[in-house]
Scaffold this motif. Structure first.
Motif, mmCIF file in Angstrom:
data_model
loop_
_atom_site.group_PDB
_atom_site.id
_atom_site.type_symbol
_atom_site.label_atom_id
_atom_site.label_comp_id
_atom_site.label_asym_id
_atom_site.label_seq_id
_atom_site.Cartn_x
_atom_site.Cartn_y
_atom_site.Cartn_z
ATOM 1 N N SER A 1 -28.993 15.030 5.602
ATOM 2 C CA SER A 1 -27.871 15.061 6.682
ATOM 3 C C SER A 1 -26.475 15.949 6.007
ATOM 4 O O SER A 1 -25.836 16.244 6.859
ATOM 5 C CB SER A 1 -27.542 13.595 7.084
ATOM 6 N N LYS A 2 -26.422 15.876 4.722
ATOM 7 C CA LYS A 2 -25.574 16.615 4.087
ATOM 8 C C LYS A 2 -25.649 17.975 3.735
ATOM 9 O O LYS A 2 -24.683 18.487 3.403
ATOM 10 C CB LYS A 2 -24.795 15.563 3.088
ATOM 11 N N THR B 1 -33.716 21.507 3.268
ATOM 12 C CA THR B 1 -34.657 20.486 3.427
ATOM 13 C C THR B 1 -35.642 20.333 2.283
ATOM 14 O O THR B 1 -36.009 19.591 1.376
ATOM 15 C CB THR B 1 -35.498 20.293 4.672
ATOM 16 N N LYS B 2 -36.120 21.737 1.908
ATOM 17 C CA LYS B 2 -37.187 22.060 0.964
ATOM 18 C C LYS B 2 -36.721 21.617 -0.249
ATOM 19 O O LYS B 2 -37.259 21.259 -0.959
ATOM 20 C CB LYS B 2 -37.724 23.525 1.165
ATOM 21 N N ALA B 3 -35.391 22.164 -0.728
ATOM 22 C CA ALA B 3 -34.725 21.815 -1.809
ATOM 23 C C ALA B 3 -34.693 20.503 -2.097
ATOM 24 O O ALA B 3 -34.898 19.984 -3.295
ATOM 25 C CB ALA B 3 -33.521 22.687 -2.182
ATOM 26 N N VAL B 4 -34.036 19.789 -0.996
ATOM 27 C CA VAL B 4 -33.883 18.219 -1.255
ATOM 28 C C VAL B 4 -35.035 17.528 -1.421
ATOM 29 O O VAL B 4 -35.445 16.851 -2.283
ATOM 30 C CB VAL B 4 -33.281 17.686 0.059
ATOM 31 N N SER B 5 -36.302 18.184 -0.853
ATOM 32 C CA SER B 5 -37.815 17.357 -0.910
ATOM 33 C C SER B 5 -38.177 17.590 -2.468
ATOM 34 O O SER B 5 -38.453 16.857 -3.228
ATOM 35 C CB SER B 5 -38.670 18.053 0.150
ATOM 36 N N ASN B 6 -37.966 18.992 -3.023
ATOM 37 C CA ASN B 6 -38.316 19.164 -4.183
ATOM 38 C C ASN B 6 -37.816 18.688 -5.329
ATOM 39 O O ASN B 6 -38.289 17.894 -6.529
ATOM 40 C CB ASN B 6 -38.226 20.967 -4.573
ATOM 41 N N TRP B 7 -36.388 18.287 -5.134
ATOM 42 C CA TRP B 7 -35.682 17.673 -6.229
ATOM 43 C C TRP B 7 -36.034 16.320 -6.196
ATOM 44 O O TRP B 7 -36.199 15.314 -7.228
ATOM 45 C CB TRP B 7 -33.994 17.863 -6.010
ATOM 46 N N ILE B 8 -36.084 15.495 -4.986
ATOM 47 C CA ILE B 8 -36.723 14.292 -5.131
ATOM 48 C C ILE B 8 -37.948 13.969 -5.780
ATOM 49 O O ILE B 8 -38.201 13.289 -6.672
ATOM 50 C CB ILE B 8 -36.479 13.550 -3.518
ATOM 51 N N MET B 9 -38.887 14.818 -5.351
ATOM 52 C CA MET B 9 -40.373 14.696 -5.663
ATOM 53 C C MET B 9 -40.604 15.008 -7.169
ATOM 54 O O MET B 9 -41.304 14.704 -7.717
ATOM 55 C CB MET B 9 -41.257 15.635 -4.831
ATOM 56 N N GLY B 10 -39.585 16.133 -7.655
ATOM 57 C CA GLY B 10 -39.680 16.422 -9.164
ATOM 58 C C GLY B 10 -38.745 15.779 -9.920
ATOM 59 O O GLY B 10 -39.292 14.696 -10.402
ATOM 60 N N ASP B 11 -37.657 16.194 -10.194
ATOM 61 C CA ASP B 11 -36.622 15.552 -10.994
ATOM 62 C C ASP B 11 -36.522 14.227 -11.008
ATOM 63 O O ASP B 11 -36.265 13.292 -11.859
ATOM 64 C CB ASP B 11 -35.413 16.337 -11.366
ATOM 65 N N LEU B 12 -36.133 13.865 -9.621
ATOM 66 C CA LEU B 12 -35.875 12.583 -9.302
ATOM 67 C C LEU B 12 -36.874 11.376 -9.711
ATOM 68 O O LEU B 12 -36.448 10.501 -10.274
ATOM 69 C CB LEU B 12 -35.251 12.337 -7.761
ATOM 70 N N MET B 13 -37.925 11.879 -9.152
ATOM 71 C CA MET B 13 -38.951 10.708 -9.450
ATOM 72 C C MET B 13 -39.453 10.577 -11.058
ATOM 73 O O MET B 13 -39.640 9.700 -11.383
ATOM 74 C CB MET B 13 -40.432 11.270 -8.616
ATOM 75 N N ILE C 1 -30.824 4.128 -8.073
ATOM 76 C CA ILE C 1 -30.078 5.099 -8.319
ATOM 77 C C ILE C 1 -28.645 5.013 -8.347
ATOM 78 O O ILE C 1 -28.130 4.499 -7.385
ATOM 79 C CB ILE C 1 -30.622 6.175 -7.263
ATOM 80 N N PRO C 2 -27.978 5.539 -9.403
ATOM 81 C CA PRO C 2 -26.371 5.388 -9.721
ATOM 82 C C PRO C 2 -25.673 5.996 -8.752
ATOM 83 O O PRO C 2 -24.392 6.073 -9.001
ATOM 84 C CB PRO C 2 -26.220 5.369 -11.199
ATOM 85 N N PHE C 3 -25.986 6.944 -7.987
ATOM 86 C CA PHE C 3 -25.135 7.675 -7.155
ATOM 87 C C PHE C 3 -25.833 8.056 -5.751
ATOM 88 O O PHE C 3 -26.995 7.632 -5.569
ATOM 89 C CB PHE C 3 -24.967 9.194 -7.852
ATOM 90 N N PRO C 4 -24.835 8.164 -4.848
ATOM 91 C CA PRO C 4 -25.386 8.370 -3.339
ATOM 92 C C PRO C 4 -25.992 9.602 -3.284
ATOM 93 O O PRO C 4 -26.018 10.655 -3.883
ATOM 94 C CB PRO C 4 -23.877 8.067 -2.479
ATOM 95 N N ALA C 5 -26.994 9.539 -2.312
ATOM 96 C CA ALA C 5 -27.872 10.698 -1.766
ATOM 97 C C ALA C 5 -26.967 11.921 -1.493
ATOM 98 O O ALA C 5 -27.304 13.186 -1.837
ATOM 99 C CB ALA C 5 -28.356 10.562 -0.647
ATOM 100 N N GLU C 6 -25.584 11.727 -1.075
ATOM 101 C CA GLU C 6 -24.812 12.849 -0.740
ATOM 102 C C GLU C 6 -24.688 13.570 -1.857
ATOM 103 O O GLU C 6 -24.534 14.943 -2.023
ATOM 104 C CB GLU C 6 -23.328 12.077 -0.193
ATOM 105 N N TYR C 7 -24.622 13.137 -3.042
ATOM 106 C CA TYR C 7 -24.383 13.801 -4.584
ATOM 107 C C TYR C 7 -25.333 14.815 -4.865
ATOM 108 O O TYR C 7 -25.370 16.023 -5.227
ATOM 109 C CB TYR C 7 -24.220 12.874 -5.655
ATOM 110 N N LEU C 8 -26.740 14.432 -4.299
ATOM 111 C CA LEU C 8 -27.880 15.238 -4.450
ATOM 112 C C LEU C 8 -27.854 16.535 -3.873
ATOM 113 O O LEU C 8 -27.845 17.527 -4.004
ATOM 114 C CB LEU C 8 -29.193 14.618 -4.230
ATOM 115 N N ALA C 9 -27.172 16.279 -2.495
ATOM 116 C CA ALA C 9 -26.859 17.131 -1.367
ATOM 117 C C ALA C 9 -25.932 18.152 -2.168
ATOM 118 O O ALA C 9 -25.989 19.457 -2.108
ATOM 119 C CB ALA C 9 -26.197 16.664 -0.153
ATOM 120 N N ASN C 10 -25.046 17.613 -2.856
ATOM 121 C CA ASN C 10 -23.526 18.381 -3.295
ATOM 122 C C ASN C 10 -24.132 19.369 -4.547
ATOM 123 O O ASN C 10 -23.773 20.662 -4.696
ATOM 124 C CB ASN C 10 -22.656 17.549 -3.926
ATOM 125 N N LEU C 11 -25.122 18.631 -5.290
ATOM 126 C CA LEU C 11 -25.816 19.605 -6.474
ATOM 127 C C LEU C 11 -26.558 20.658 -5.828
ATOM 128 O O LEU C 11 -26.353 21.963 -6.457
ATOM 129 C CB LEU C 11 -26.494 18.600 -7.249
#
Lengths: 95, 476
Positions: B334-335, B339-351, B364-374
């Protein structure tokens, strides 16, 4: 219905009762009498009667999901024959 | 001989109500021993239990979400047994008239879809905790958990492998999390499974004799216990023995199971209707209302991700396998619409990091918005992909916004051509051999020099620019 000594022993074991031989024999007869007495009900035609779930005809007694203060631990453990470290202590049980 | 394994699962899930099933003590996990107790949950004589309204609603939700028929008439029963984990010498449960029955959920293993039947779902109370090992003289009992509401979900014997068992529990867990009736924390014991298992020669119609393994509380232990028990039963039969119907305890440390008690006798529970609790009668309209209020379930959400975000089926499956993960994904999307990048970051580095740090998604010590910012920083070219990975690690350490981290630590890509020319010149001076190699036609040397330049700028140099400058300088 015929009640055997084995049935009495089995039921006694499930209820954790230690019975003497004399008691077992007495209970075998008594249990048989009781069951024969209740067996009378079988003479009734109950095909149109649904099984009783509760003897009083009430339903849906609920409380709201609200957490309130519990009892002090001292009170909860007050009647326990044995306690240790804030716990009830029972004879060692390992299955 | 080839064997087939037949598995049925009984899954116990603690309901996330605020108070216990029959009294107003808290259901909170942990706490000092015996401080979440009252006369009702410790089974004192003369008390009157009253059923928690939400227990019924949560169980009905679980039934509806797993395609069950909801009973319009249901009752509670006493299951009698002597064991000090329950102070009353019986557990209040449901016997012949459970709240929900005849449902199913669909699972998928190695691309094959399969429907697993659900026999029934009933409500009951959890038992207390026994501590055996530390004290030699006796067993200590903590009744805090006693009376915490449970649902027991009993499957049909439709499961045929450890992988199917795992997939079934995973799907069930996801559904219960989605409808928010249980937090399903396996490590806290709020979701656990009993495995009923038998083997039979392939092609045989009759079931073999089954054993039951109790209280498996991780996916790993379910898989290992199923595999080990299957092999144990096959070995038993192959060596001319017979499988005995019994309850077994799985020791996850040693990877073996032990016989606990003979099932025949121990399971003579002498159920009878609970006289202190009255029947539960549900109106059709009420059930319908609960059904309409059910949130989107994992399967529907997965399909939506494929249609709405164009994600591959596999990615959509992983992202929606946990409600918290799917919520995190949607929050980030939403931020940032990449989509593809968000999905890849979650499935890869985040997991990967969650696994390494042994964290749950809600930790997770930060809000999802921070991943969007990254991802925004990468897309704008402010930081390189390599630096982004480092920033992401730092976000887990500090919980800070990547924009702040990048600024504080000066991690922006250096695209200042003058500065980079200086860097390249310095590298060429200190690596005369590589320069000579390159000039004599060794292409490899070029890559080495790029690497040195990147290292010199601690990964911050714009790599395209470095390439360009290096070529120009070497041509001189």
């Amino acid at each position: 219905m015929k009640v055997t000594k084995e049935t009495i022993e089995h039921v006694a074991n499930l209820a954790r009762l230690n019975l003497t031989e004399q008691e077992k024999e007495k209970l075998t007869t008594e249990m048989e009498d009781i069951i024969s007495y209740v067996d009378k009900l079988n003479e009734l035609d109950t095909s149109g009667v649904s099984p009783t779930a509760h003897v009083i005809p009430i339903k849906n007694v609920f409380r709201e999901d609200e957490a309130k203060a519990s009892y002090d631990r001292e009170k909860i453990l007050a009647n326990a024959p044995s306690t240790e470290n804030g716990c009830f202590k029972v004879p060692k049980v390992v299955e | 001989m080839e064997y087939e394994v037949v598995i049925g699962l009984e899954v116990h899930a603690e309901l996330s109500t605020k108070s216990k099933i029959y009294c107003s003590c808290t259901t909170e996990f942990g706490g000092e021993e015996n401080t979440h107790c009252c006369p009702i949950c410790t089974g004192m004589p003369g008390v009157l239990p009253v059923l928690n309204k939400n227990v019924v609603e949560y169980a009905v939700k679980a039934g509806l979400a797993t395609n069950c028929t909801i009973a319009e008439f249901s009752k509670q029963d006493r299951k009698n047994y002597f064991y000090p984990d329950l102070p009353k010498a019986y557990q209040t449960s449901q016997y012949d008239l459970p709240l929900c029955k005849e449902g199913y959920i669909d699972i998928e293993v190695e691309g094959e879809k399969k429907r697993i039947g659900i026999t029934r779902i009933h409500i009951e109370e959890d038992a207390g905790k026994l501590m055996h090992d530390e004290w030699e003289t006796g067993t200590l009992v903590d009744y805090n958990r006693c009376g915490v509401p449970l649902i027991e979900i009993v499957s049909e014997p439709d499961i045929r492998s450890a992988e199917e068992a795992k997939a079934y529990v995973e799907n069930l867990k996801a559904i219960l999390e989605y409808i928010e009736v249980s937090d399903c924390k396996m490590q806290e014991g709020s979701l656990r499974a009993d495995v009923n298992l038998s083997v039979r020669p392939k092609g045989q119609k009759e079931f073999g004799t089954r054993t039951e393994m109790k209280n498996l509380n991780s996916f790993r232990s379910i898989v290992r216990a199923v595999e080990a028990e299957t092999q144990r039963q096959i070995n038993e039969i192959e060596s001319g023995g017979v499988v005995v119907q019994e309850t077994r305890r799985w020791d996850d440390n040693k990877g073996v199971s032990y016989a606990m008690r003979s099932k025949e006798e121990a399971h003579d529970y002498r159920y009878f209707p609970e006289p202190d609790l009255v029947p539960i009668v549900l109106e059709k309209e009420w059930i319908e209302k609960v059904k309409e209020a059910l949130p989107e379930l994992p399967d529907a959400r997965r399909k939506r991700y494929i249609a709405e975000f164009g994600l591959p089926e596999y990615d959509a499956g992983i992202l929606t396998s946990s409600k918290r993960l799917a919520d995190f994904f949607e929050e980030a999307v939403s931020k940032n619409s990449n989509t593809k990048a968000v999905s890849n970051w979650i499935m890869g580095d985040l997991m990967r990091i969650l696994k390494e740090k042994n964290l749950e998604v809600d930790q997770i010590p930060f809000p999802a918005e921070y991943l969007a910012n990254l991802i925004g920083l990468i897309d704008k070219g402010t930081i390189s992909g390599t630096i982004a990975k480092k920033v992401f690690e730092k976000m887990f350490d500090s919980g800070k916004d990547p924009q702040v981290i990048v600024k504080e630590e000066g991690l922006e890509v250096v695209s200042d051509e003058g500065a980079l020319v200086e860097v390249v010149k310095k590298i060429l001076e200190s690596n005369p051999q590589s320069v000579a190699d390159y000039k004599s036609g060794k292409e490899k040397a070029f890559g080495f020099l790029v690497g040195q330049a990147m290292k010199e700028t601690r990964g911050k140099a714009n790599p395209q620019l470095i390439n360009k400058i290096l070529k120009e300088e070497l041509e001189k």
